[in-house]
Design a protein around this motif. Structure first.
Motif, PDB file in Angstrom:
ATOM      1  N   UNK A  14       0.808  -1.223   0.000  1.00 16.71           N
ATOM      2  CA  UNK A  14       0.000   0.000   0.000  1.00 16.71           C
ATOM      3  C   UNK A  14       0.841   1.272   0.000  1.00 16.71           C
ATOM      4  N   UNK A  15       2.111   1.149   0.342  1.00 14.09           N
ATOM      5  CA  UNK A  15       2.979   2.327   0.412  1.00 14.09           C
ATOM      6  C   UNK A  15       4.394   1.877   0.116  1.00 14.09           C
ATOM      7  N   UNK A  16       5.118   2.699  -0.616  1.00 15.88           N
ATOM      8  CA  UNK A  16       6.515   2.390  -0.899  1.00 15.88           C
ATOM      9  C   UNK A  16       7.304   3.688  -1.040  1.00 15.88           C
ATOM     10  N   UNK A  17       8.553   3.628  -0.664  1.00  9.36           N
ATOM     11  CA  UNK A  17       9.469   4.754  -0.825  1.00  9.36           C
ATOM     12  C   UNK A  17      10.791   4.179  -1.309  1.00  9.36           C
ATOM     13  N   UNK A  18      11.417   4.867  -2.226  1.00 10.83           N
ATOM     14  CA  UNK A  18      12.668   4.358  -2.797  1.00 10.83           C
ATOM     15  C   UNK A  18      13.735   5.431  -2.779  1.00 10.83           C
ATOM     16  N   UNK A  57      -2.813  -7.870   9.079  1.00 15.12           N
ATOM     17  CA  UNK A  57      -1.431  -7.918   9.533  1.00 15.12           C
ATOM     18  C   UNK A  57      -0.614  -7.000   8.631  1.00 15.12           C
ATOM     19  N   UNK A  58       0.377  -6.319   9.219  1.00 16.93           N
ATOM     20  CA  UNK A  58       1.213  -5.375   8.478  1.00 16.93           C
ATOM     21  C   UNK A  58       2.673  -5.770   8.567  1.00 16.93           C
ATOM     22  N   UNK A  59       3.397  -5.444   7.515  1.00 21.17           N
ATOM     23  CA  UNK A  59       4.853  -5.576   7.552  1.00 21.17           C
ATOM     24  C   UNK A  59       5.456  -4.382   6.838  1.00 21.17           C
ATOM     25  N   UNK A  60       6.543  -3.876   7.395  1.00 19.11           N
ATOM     26  CA  UNK A  60       7.350  -2.875   6.710  1.00 19.11           C
ATOM     27  C   UNK A  60       8.699  -3.526   6.482  1.00 19.11           C
ATOM     28  N   UNK A  89      -1.776   4.554   8.738  1.00 16.90           N
ATOM     29  CA  UNK A  89      -0.598   5.400   8.520  1.00 16.90           C
ATOM     30  C   UNK A  89      -0.563   6.570   9.500  1.00 16.90           C
ATOM     31  N   UNK A  90      -1.720   7.088   9.865  1.00 19.68           N
ATOM     32  CA  UNK A  90      -1.786   8.284  10.705  1.00 19.68           C
ATOM     33  C   UNK A  90      -1.940   7.970  12.196  1.00 19.68           C
ATOM     34  N   UNK A  91      -2.021   6.706  12.569  1.00 21.71           N
ATOM     35  CA  UNK A  91      -2.277   6.352  13.965  1.00 21.71           C
ATOM     36  C   UNK A  91      -1.033   6.054  14.789  1.00 21.71           C
ATOM     37  N   UNK A  92       0.140   6.299  14.279  1.00 20.65           N
ATOM     38  CA  UNK A  92       1.367   6.135  15.053  1.00 20.65           C
ATOM     39  C   UNK A  92       2.042   4.790  14.898  1.00 20.65           C
ATOM     40  N   UNK A  93       1.278   3.732  14.687  1.00 24.05           N
ATOM     41  CA  UNK A  93       1.879   2.402  14.549  1.00 24.05           C
ATOM     42  C   UNK A  93       2.770   2.346  13.317  1.00 24.05           C
TER      43      UNK A  93
END
Length: 119
Positions: A14-18, A57-60, A89-93
């Motif tokens: 859902x989100x990526x940065x390179x 479930x989330x993973x970064x 994304x906006x809840x701190x986790x």
């Protein structure tokens, strides 16, 4: 008590940065496990079963320029209203997970052996 795949949310990356050397990605997967958090009256599980709430479930992950994972952080069983997964994304986790994954990537490169030129 059957939960259906949530049609209101997107799951996957859902989100990526390179940068030049790294890619950081946030991936989610809908979870169909029984909710095991604080739910004294059973209302959260009932809302999950009805589809009003969704659990995921989330993973970064931090990937090097070859696509190899060098660090990651995981969080399971996040519960949000259906259609509002991106509020994560906006809840701190999200920032906590991002900081932990980036810290792991820094530690990975600090432990890497340094090759010295031949004398």
């Amino acid at each position: 008590m059957r939960r259906w795949k949530d049609p209101h949310n997107n799951f996957g990356v859902l989100w990526t940065a390179a940068t030049r050397n790294f890619t950081v990605e946030w991936r989610t997967e809908q979870s169909f496990e029984k909710y095991d958090g604080d739910d004294e009256d059973g209302s959260i599980q009932a809302d999950l079963d009805s589809g009003e709430l969704v659990m995921f479930d989330s993973s970064i992950r931090v990937l090097d320029h070859y696509g190899k994972e060098i660090a990651a952080d995981y969080l399971g069983a996040s519960v949000y209203k259906s259609g509002e997964v991106l509020k994560f994304i906006h809840d701190g986790y999200f920032m906590d997970m991002l900081n932990m994954a980036c810290l792991g990537a820094r530690e990975h490169y600090q432990k890497r052996p340094v090759l010295r030129p031949a004398a």
